[in-house]
Write a protein that holds these residues in place. Sequence first.
Motif, PDB file in Angstrom:
ATOM      1  N   TYR A  27      48.910  27.560  35.884  1.00 27.98           N
ATOM      2  CA  TYR A  27      48.061  27.930  37.024  1.00 27.98           C
ATOM      3  C   TYR A  27      47.122  26.797  37.431  1.00 27.98           C
ATOM      4  O   TYR A  27      46.642  26.754  38.546  1.00 27.98           O
ATOM      5  CB  TYR A  27      47.278  29.231  36.747  1.00 27.98           C
ATOM      6  CG  TYR A  27      46.293  29.155  35.607  1.00 27.98           C
ATOM      7  CD1 TYR A  27      44.939  28.903  35.854  1.00 27.98           C
ATOM      8  CD2 TYR A  27      46.699  29.332  34.303  1.00 27.98           C
ATOM      9  CE1 TYR A  27      44.037  28.834  34.813  1.00 27.98           C
ATOM     10  CE2 TYR A  27      45.814  29.267  33.256  1.00 27.98           C
ATOM     11  CZ  TYR A  27      44.481  29.015  33.514  1.00 27.98           C
ATOM     12  OH  TYR A  27      43.599  28.940  32.473  1.00 27.98           O
ATOM     13  N   TRP A  28      46.852  25.858  36.542  1.00 25.29           N
ATOM     14  CA  TRP A  28      46.003  24.721  36.953  1.00 25.29           C
ATOM     15  C   TRP A  28      46.744  23.383  36.974  1.00 25.29           C
ATOM     16  O   TRP A  28      46.315  22.440  37.621  1.00 25.29           O
ATOM     17  CB  TRP A  28      44.728  24.638  36.113  1.00 25.29           C
ATOM     18  CG  TRP A  28      44.916  24.447  34.625  1.00 25.29           C
ATOM     19  CD1 TRP A  28      44.937  25.437  33.687  1.00 25.29           C
ATOM     20  CD2 TRP A  28      45.069  23.208  33.905  1.00 25.29           C
ATOM     21  NE1 TRP A  28      45.100  24.886  32.433  1.00 25.29           N
ATOM     22  CE2 TRP A  28      45.186  23.517  32.530  1.00 25.29           C
ATOM     23  CE3 TRP A  28      45.110  21.856  34.290  1.00 25.29           C
ATOM     24  CZ2 TRP A  28      45.351  22.562  31.543  1.00 25.29           C
ATOM     25  CZ3 TRP A  28      45.277  20.891  33.310  1.00 25.29           C
ATOM     26  CH2 TRP A  28      45.394  21.258  31.957  1.00 25.29           C
TER      27      TRP A  28
ATOM     28  N   GLU B  40      35.268  26.236  45.053  1.00 23.78           N
ATOM     29  CA  GLU B  40      35.213  27.693  44.813  1.00 23.78           C
ATOM     30  C   GLU B  40      36.602  28.317  44.698  1.00 23.78           C
ATOM     31  O   GLU B  40      36.853  29.116  43.792  1.00 23.78           O
ATOM     32  CB  GLU B  40      34.409  28.380  45.924  1.00 23.78           C
ATOM     33  CG  GLU B  40      32.909  28.259  45.719  1.00 23.78           C
ATOM     34  CD  GLU B  40      32.083  28.834  46.865  1.00 23.78           C
ATOM     35  OE1 GLU B  40      30.856  28.852  46.733  1.00 23.78           O
ATOM     36  OE2 GLU B  40      32.680  29.249  47.889  1.00 23.78           O
ATOM     37  N   ASP B  41      37.498  27.931  45.624  1.00 17.96           N
ATOM     38  CA  ASP B  41      38.870  28.474  45.590  1.00 17.96           C
ATOM     39  C   ASP B  41      39.546  28.168  44.253  1.00 17.96           C
ATOM     40  O   ASP B  41      40.224  29.007  43.676  1.00 17.96           O
ATOM     41  CB  ASP B  41      39.729  27.841  46.697  1.00 17.96           C
ATOM     42  CG  ASP B  41      39.429  28.469  48.044  1.00 17.96           C
ATOM     43  OD1 ASP B  41      38.566  29.377  48.085  1.00 17.96           O
ATOM     44  OD2 ASP B  41      40.049  28.044  49.033  1.00 17.96           O
TER      45      ASP B  41
ATOM     46  N   TYR C 283      37.988  27.306  41.462  1.00 20.12           N
ATOM     47  CA  TYR C 283      37.246  27.991  40.395  1.00 20.12           C
ATOM     48  C   TYR C 283      37.779  29.407  40.200  1.00 20.12           C
ATOM     49  O   TYR C 283      37.938  29.871  39.058  1.00 20.12           O
ATOM     50  CB  TYR C 283      35.751  28.026  40.733  1.00 20.12           C
ATOM     51  CG  TYR C 283      34.916  28.731  39.683  1.00 20.12           C
ATOM     52  CD1 TYR C 283      34.528  28.060  38.525  1.00 20.12           C
ATOM     53  CD2 TYR C 283      34.533  30.062  39.846  1.00 20.12           C
ATOM     54  CE1 TYR C 283      33.782  28.699  37.548  1.00 20.12           C
ATOM     55  CE2 TYR C 283      33.790  30.713  38.869  1.00 20.12           C
ATOM     56  CZ  TYR C 283      33.420  30.031  37.730  1.00 20.12           C
ATOM     57  OH  TYR C 283      32.697  30.678  36.767  1.00 20.12           O
ATOM     58  N   ASN C 284      38.089  30.084  41.310  1.00 17.45           N
ATOM     59  CA  ASN C 284      38.636  31.441  41.222  1.00 17.45           C
ATOM     60  C   ASN C 284      39.999  31.443  40.531  1.00 17.45           C
ATOM     61  O   ASN C 284      40.300  32.336  39.738  1.00 17.45           O
ATOM     62  CB  ASN C 284      38.751  32.060  42.614  1.00 17.45           C
ATOM     63  CG  ASN C 284      37.376  32.329  43.215  1.00 17.45           C
ATOM     64  OD1 ASN C 284      36.397  32.481  42.479  1.00 17.45           O
ATOM     65  ND2 ASN C 284      37.297  32.350  44.541  1.00 17.45           N
ATOM     66  N   ILE C 285      40.821  30.426  40.829  1.00 18.23           N
ATOM     67  CA  ILE C 285      42.118  30.311  40.160  1.00 18.23           C
ATOM     68  C   ILE C 285      41.920  30.076  38.659  1.00 18.23           C
ATOM     69  O   ILE C 285      42.553  30.709  37.819  1.00 18.23           O
ATOM     70  CB  ILE C 285      42.945  29.162  40.779  1.00 18.23           C
ATOM     71  CG1 ILE C 285      43.382  29.529  42.202  1.00 18.23           C
ATOM     72  CG2 ILE C 285      44.156  28.822  39.916  1.00 18.23           C
ATOM     73  CD1 ILE C 285      44.019  28.391  42.970  1.00 18.23           C
TER      74      ILE C 285
ATOM     75  N   THR D 253      39.501  30.868  36.740  1.00 20.72           N
ATOM     76  CA  THR D 253      38.851  31.926  35.959  1.00 20.72           C
ATOM     77  C   THR D 253      39.530  33.287  36.097  1.00 20.72           C
ATOM     78  O   THR D 253      39.128  34.235  35.439  1.00 20.72           O
ATOM     79  CB  THR D 253      37.367  32.069  36.378  1.00 20.72           C
ATOM     80  OG1 THR D 253      37.307  32.238  37.797  1.00 20.72           O
ATOM     81  CG2 THR D 253      36.572  30.845  35.955  1.00 20.72           C
ATOM     82  N   SER D 254      40.588  33.367  36.918  1.00 24.68           N
ATOM     83  CA  SER D 254      41.242  34.668  37.069  1.00 24.68           C
ATOM     84  C   SER D 254      42.373  34.849  36.067  1.00 24.68           C
ATOM     85  O   SER D 254      42.947  35.928  35.948  1.00 24.68           O
ATOM     86  CB  SER D 254      41.787  34.830  38.494  1.00 24.68           C
ATOM     87  OG  SER D 254      42.878  33.939  38.671  1.00 24.68           O
ATOM     88  N   GLY D 255      42.706  33.761  35.308  1.00 19.02           N
ATOM     89  CA  GLY D 255      43.843  33.783  34.384  1.00 19.02           C
ATOM     90  C   GLY D 255      43.605  34.663  33.146  1.00 19.02           C
ATOM     91  O   GLY D 255      42.575  35.211  32.931  1.00 19.02           O
TER      92      GLY D 255
END
Length: 172
Positions: free
Chosen positions: A55-56, A163-164, A166-168, A170-172
């Motif tokens: 995801y990152w 921000e976008d 950061y959401n990716i 931390t949503s994992g």
Amino acid sequence: GKRVKGTQVYRPFIYGTTARAFNETTHPRPAGVPPDHTHSWEVFVKGVEDTDIFYWLRRVQFKLHESIPNHLRTIDAETITRENEGNIKKQRAFVVSETGWGEFEITIKLYYDSKSGEKPQTLYHHLRLHPYGRTEAEKEAMRSTGEVVAWTFEEQLFNEPFEDFYNILTSG
Ligand code: SLL
């Protein structure tokens, strides 16, 4: 986009190589592998304890020695994810498997999610085929497993991520 100020996000990962010498009994040279090849080996980038990093980390390019056919190998997270669909045994790593006879420096280029705004990062790794260590005991330990392991534990730091992204993260 806006950055998340004062915030750092760390993601641990491992990169490196694992090599095994061919032998008659436990690791015979497969058909089609040239007779001067003495080892099988793989180079990889993966999460610690096989945690997801797709995801990152979107793409990894491995630059091998130029004596190896197609020495530039690019692997996309998307491709692995697609191949994983419906598979019980999911692939967790960016990995290239090869055979050969010599050690050399591998260039590993990491490409991040496009939302990250991060430039690619280049890592360098020395492929090890032969047992190594500071002491004879360390070398002996490697000999006894039959695997030459050269792994580096790293931490990817994202400083004040968008921000976008950061959401990716931390949503994992
Ligand atoms: C050395 N400088 O002399 C290094 C070169 C090259 C390794 C190592 C070839 C594999 C293939 C291969 O193993 N090259 O032909 O596919 O040790």
